[in-house]
Design a protein around this motif. Structure first.
Motif, PDB file in Angstrom:
ATOM      1  N   GLY A  58      21.321  28.185  29.937  1.00  0.00           N
ATOM      2  CA  GLY A  58      21.932  26.664  30.295  1.00  0.00           C
ATOM      3  C   GLY A  58      23.116  26.883  31.272  1.00  0.00           C
ATOM      4  N   GLN A  59      23.325  28.631  31.838  1.00  0.00           N
ATOM      5  CA  GLN A  59      23.819  28.839  32.858  1.00  0.00           C
ATOM      6  C   GLN A  59      23.572  27.888  34.431  1.00  0.00           C
ATOM      7  N   THR A  60      25.081  27.224  34.820  1.00  0.00           N
ATOM      8  CA  THR A  60      24.745  26.319  36.049  1.00  0.00           C
ATOM      9  C   THR A  60      25.129  27.174  37.427  1.00  0.00           C
ATOM     10  N   VAL A  61      26.161  27.436  36.404  1.00  0.00           N
ATOM     11  CA  VAL A  61      26.949  28.662  38.045  1.00  0.00           C
ATOM     12  C   VAL A  61      26.908  29.596  37.445  1.00  0.00           C
ATOM     13  N   LEU A  94      36.798  24.025  31.318  1.00  0.00           N
ATOM     14  CA  LEU A  94      36.391  25.669  31.767  1.00  0.00           C
ATOM     15  C   LEU A  94      37.256  26.564  32.074  1.00  0.00           C
ATOM     16  N   HIS A 116      32.140  31.637  33.254  1.00  0.00           N
ATOM     17  CA  HIS A 116      33.267  30.798  32.393  1.00  0.00           C
ATOM     18  C   HIS A 116      32.938  30.085  30.776  1.00  0.00           C
ATOM     19  N   PHE A 140      40.886  24.776  34.195  1.00  0.00           N
ATOM     20  CA  PHE A 140      40.844  23.818  35.166  1.00  0.00           C
ATOM     21  C   PHE A 140      39.481  23.047  34.126  1.00  0.00           C
ATOM     22  N   HIS A 160      37.526  18.631  28.644  1.00  0.00           N
ATOM     23  CA  HIS A 160      36.490  19.923  28.227  1.00  0.00           C
ATOM     24  C   HIS A 160      37.097  19.709  28.848  1.00  0.00           C
ATOM     25  N   HIS A 201      33.622  27.381  28.445  1.00  0.00           N
ATOM     26  CA  HIS A 201      34.147  25.813  27.746  1.00  0.00           C
ATOM     27  C   HIS A 201      34.665  25.805  26.282  1.00  0.00           C
ATOM     28  N   ILE A 230      31.432  28.473  44.011  1.00  0.00           N
ATOM     29  CA  ILE A 230      32.567  27.756  43.872  1.00  0.00           C
ATOM     30  C   ILE A 230      33.406  27.579  42.771  1.00  0.00           C
ATOM     31  N   PHE A 231      33.203  28.517  42.163  1.00  0.00           N
ATOM     32  CA  PHE A 231      34.140  28.849  40.692  1.00  0.00           C
ATOM     33  C   PHE A 231      35.159  30.341  41.507  1.00  0.00           C
ATOM     34  N   ASP A 245      36.064  20.026  33.685  1.00  0.00           N
ATOM     35  CA  ASP A 245      35.161  20.339  33.831  1.00  0.00           C
ATOM     36  C   ASP A 245      35.275  18.920  34.741  1.00  0.00           C
ATOM     37  N   VAL A 246      34.136  19.196  36.093  1.00  0.00           N
ATOM     38  CA  VAL A 246      34.011  17.403  37.061  1.00  0.00           C
ATOM     39  C   VAL A 246      33.332  17.291  36.178  1.00  0.00           C
ATOM     40  N   ASP A 247      32.443  17.156  35.007  1.00  0.00           N
ATOM     41  CA  ASP A 247      31.059  16.683  34.501  1.00  0.00           C
ATOM     42  C   ASP A 247      31.242  16.602  32.579  1.00  0.00           C
ATOM     43  N   ILE A 264      37.702  28.098  43.705  1.00  0.00           N
ATOM     44  CA  ILE A 264      38.666  27.492  42.604  1.00  0.00           C
ATOM     45  C   ILE A 264      40.166  27.913  42.642  1.00  0.00           C
TER      46      ILE A 264
HETATM   47  P1  AMP Z   1      26.940  25.576  32.604  1.00  0.00           P
HETATM   48  O1  AMP Z   1      26.016  25.056  32.702  1.00  0.00           O
HETATM   49  O2  AMP Z   1      27.957  26.167  31.634  1.00  0.00           O
HETATM   50  O3  AMP Z   1      27.007  26.438  33.962  1.00  0.00           O
HETATM   51  O4  AMP Z   1      28.304  25.236  33.293  1.00  0.00           O
HETATM   52  C1  AMP Z   1      29.348  24.547  34.396  1.00  0.00           C
HETATM   53  C2  AMP Z   1      30.105  23.370  34.804  1.00  0.00           C
HETATM   54  O5  AMP Z   1      31.106  23.707  36.126  1.00  0.00           O
HETATM   55  C3  AMP Z   1      29.051  22.228  34.558  1.00  0.00           C
HETATM   56  O6  AMP Z   1      29.746  22.046  33.528  1.00  0.00           O
HETATM   57  C4  AMP Z   1      30.142  21.935  35.492  1.00  0.00           C
HETATM   58  O7  AMP Z   1      29.747  19.839  35.218  1.00  0.00           O
HETATM   59  C5  AMP Z   1      30.483  22.618  35.996  1.00  0.00           C
HETATM   60  N1  AMP Z   1      31.170  21.860  37.575  1.00  0.00           N
HETATM   61  C6  AMP Z   1      30.509  22.315  38.044  1.00  0.00           C
HETATM   62  N2  AMP Z   1      30.746  22.246  39.577  1.00  0.00           N
HETATM   63  C7  AMP Z   1      32.282  21.205  39.884  1.00  0.00           C
HETATM   64  C8  AMP Z   1      33.838  22.128  40.175  1.00  0.00           C
HETATM   65  N3  AMP Z   1      34.064  22.426  41.656  1.00  0.00           N
HETATM   66  N4  AMP Z   1      34.361  21.738  39.263  1.00  0.00           N
HETATM   67  C9  AMP Z   1      35.073  21.025  38.034  1.00  0.00           C
HETATM   68  N5  AMP Z   1      33.906  21.695  37.067  1.00  0.00           N
HETATM   69  C10 AMP Z   1      32.641  22.324  37.974  1.00  0.00           C
END
Ligand code: AMP
Length: 111
Positions: A90-93, A39, A97, A27, A37, A99, A4-5, A29-31, A8
């Motif tokens: 805590g990495q989800t993507v 990224l 990146h 850009f 906030h 923060h 996804i990144f 952060d969506v949340d 983007i």
């Molecule tokens: P991390 O948990 O450190 O991997 O952070 C991933 C971050 O990416 C989270 O804070 C999400 O809210 C953010 N995120 C996921 N998808 C998108 C997106 N399409 N645009 C902007 N931020 C995103």
């Protein structure tokens, strides 16, 4: 690659960039977890901080974050830079990146 990144960074997903050049994109952060906030990502795919082999990646990424923070005046009240790495980190993507968080009192230790 279904990242996804990367989408983007290469414009496949339309995004309002706070800043971008040939190496890096910034850009929102969506949340958001703070009033500001952002990224900061390398445009080239690197899965996580553990995969960085070229140390210049850090000067580009952190240097960009500090410069954006300066332009937005974030240093007046302060800010935090966070790089989550791996599952317990805590990495989800899975695209490196940084923060950049600002605009409220940030707790310590992190959750
Ligand atoms: P991390 O948990 O450190 O991997 O952070 C991933 C971050 O990416 C989270 O804070 C999400 O809210 C953010 N995120 C996921 N998808 C998108 C997106 N399409 N645009 C902007 N931020 C995103």
């Amino acid at each position: 690659m279904d990242c996804i990144f990367c989408k983007i960074a290469n414009g496949e997903i339309p995004t309002d960039f706070v800043y971008q050049d040939e190496d890096v994109a910034v850009f929102r952060d969506v949340d958001p977890q703070a009033p500001t906030h952002l990224l900061v990502i390398p445009k080239r795919h690197i899965a996580s901080s553990a995969d960085v082999t070229d140390p210049s990646v850090w000067s580009v990424l952190v240097g960009c974050a500090v410069e954006v923070a300066r332009k937005l005046g974030l240093e007046k009240d302060g800010y935090r830079m966070v790089i989550n790495t791996g599952t317990q980190g805590g990495q989800t993507v899975p695209h490196l990146h940084l923060h950049l968080l600002s605009g409220r009192n940030l707790g310590w230790p992190p959750g």
